[in-house]
Design a protein around this motif. Structure first.
Motif, PDB file in Angstrom:
ATOM      1  N   GLN A 203      -5.488  -6.206 -16.653  1.00 55.57           N
ATOM      2  CA  GLN A 203      -6.426  -5.192 -16.163  1.00 55.57           C
ATOM      3  C   GLN A 203      -5.990  -3.836 -16.668  1.00 55.57           C
ATOM      4  O   GLN A 203      -4.854  -3.415 -16.439  1.00 55.57           O
ATOM      5  CB  GLN A 203      -6.429  -5.227 -14.634  1.00 55.57           C
TER       6      GLN A 203
ATOM      7  N   SER B  25      -1.679  -5.499 -14.030  1.00 52.09           N
ATOM      8  CA  SER B  25      -2.412  -4.228 -13.984  1.00 52.09           C
ATOM      9  C   SER B  25      -1.626  -3.184 -14.764  1.00 52.09           C
ATOM     10  O   SER B  25      -0.555  -2.740 -14.328  1.00 52.09           O
ATOM     11  CB  SER B  25      -2.609  -3.762 -12.539  1.00 52.09           C
TER      12      SER B  25
ATOM     13  N   ALA C   2      -5.823  -5.434  -6.787  1.00 51.49           N
ATOM     14  CA  ALA C   2      -6.678  -4.447  -6.107  1.00 51.49           C
ATOM     15  C   ALA C   2      -5.907  -3.693  -5.030  1.00 51.49           C
ATOM     16  O   ALA C   2      -6.207  -2.541  -4.726  1.00 51.49           O
ATOM     17  CB  ALA C   2      -7.889  -5.146  -5.495  1.00 51.49           C
ATOM     18  N   LEU C   3      -4.883  -4.342  -4.478  1.00 56.46           N
ATOM     19  CA  LEU C   3      -4.082  -3.711  -3.425  1.00 56.46           C
ATOM     20  C   LEU C   3      -2.946  -2.860  -3.991  1.00 56.46           C
ATOM     21  O   LEU C   3      -2.183  -2.263  -3.239  1.00 56.46           O
ATOM     22  CB  LEU C   3      -3.521  -4.788  -2.488  1.00 56.46           C
TER      23      LEU C   3
ATOM     24  N   THR D 264       0.835  -1.203   0.000  1.00 53.13           N
ATOM     25  CA  THR D 264       0.000   0.000   0.000  1.00 53.13           C
ATOM     26  C   THR D 264       0.866   1.248   0.000  1.00 53.13           C
ATOM     27  O   THR D 264       0.582   2.218  -0.725  1.00 53.13           O
ATOM     28  CB  THR D 264      -0.929  -0.003   1.226  1.00 53.13           C
TER      29      THR D 264
ATOM     30  N   LYS E 266      -6.189 -10.739  -3.924  1.00 55.07           N
ATOM     31  CA  LYS E 266      -6.545  -9.367  -4.314  1.00 55.07           C
ATOM     32  C   LYS E 266      -5.305  -8.523  -4.555  1.00 55.07           C
ATOM     33  O   LYS E 266      -5.290  -7.329  -4.280  1.00 55.07           O
ATOM     34  CB  LYS E 266      -7.428  -8.730  -3.231  1.00 55.07           C
TER      35      LYS E 266
END
Length: 205
Positions: free
Chosen positions: A204, A181, A162-163, A142, A159
């Protein structure tokens, strides 16, 4: 191996296309095949008859972590000189770090030496180019996403993207695959090569 078969099968599809398109398509297929073949060679060169599935999975992930570096473009500032090594950091995954150290021993990537660094909590990441973040260290991910540094972050959690991870390993049908991503890569100032994207399980935007 199954991925290699898929690439070969796709390459046999006949279609009418401009020469430039065909050339770029064959370059893409060739690049993807080289990536998979490179991973396969690394894994099979060290596999033992009684190797456990867990050890083999770590070895495949280590081979991918090494090969990813050949398909990513970093900003010039990430490598102060032509001799600056490609540094792969590993946080919270000592077994994988050990496998990776064996994989990169004596190898280079795009003419650069490759080194592996075990990263502990709070250590600076100024010279790291690829960072695998294990589950015990996910909080670090993060912080990295917020700083947008030119570091290729890789995870293996459900995830991961997403993180904020750029590449996330996924085990599907007993095979180690990965998802990418593009947005996270762009925010970190990195460009992911088309051959790598072509063999990703999911990209993504």
């Amino acid at each position: 191996m199954a991925l290699l078969i898929d690439v070969a099968r796709n390459s046999s599809i006949r279609r009418v296309a401009p020469r430039a398109f065909r050339t770029s398509t064959w370059n893409l297929i060739g690049g993807a095949a080289l990536l998979l073949l490179g991973v396969l060679c690394i894994v099979t060169s060290a596999v033992a008859v009684d190797e456990s599935p867990q050890v083999l999975e770590q070895r495949v992930k280590a081979a991918f972590l090494f090969k990813f570096g050949g398909y990513v473009e970093w900003p010039d500032s990430a490598f102060p000189s032509k001799d600056t090594p490609l540094v792969i950091g590993v946080a919270g995954a000592d077994v994988l770090a050990e496998e990776l150290s064996q994989v990169v021993a004596g190898r280079t990537m795009n003419g650069r030496p490759v080194s592996v660094r075990r990263v502990r909590g709070g250590e600076p990441l100024s010279s790291v180019h690829v960072l695998f973040v294990g589950r015990p260290e996910m909080g670090r991910l993060t912080d990295l996403a917020a700083q947008a540094r030119p570091i290729l972050t890789v995870t293996d959690t459900e995830k991961g993207l997403a993180l904020g991870s750029i590449i996330n390993f996924v085990v599907a049908d007993n095979r180690v695959r990965f998802e990418v991503s593009l947005d996270a890569a762009k925010r970190s100032g990195l460009r992911i090569g088309a051959p790598l994207l072509s063999v990703a399980m999911r990209v993504q935007e």
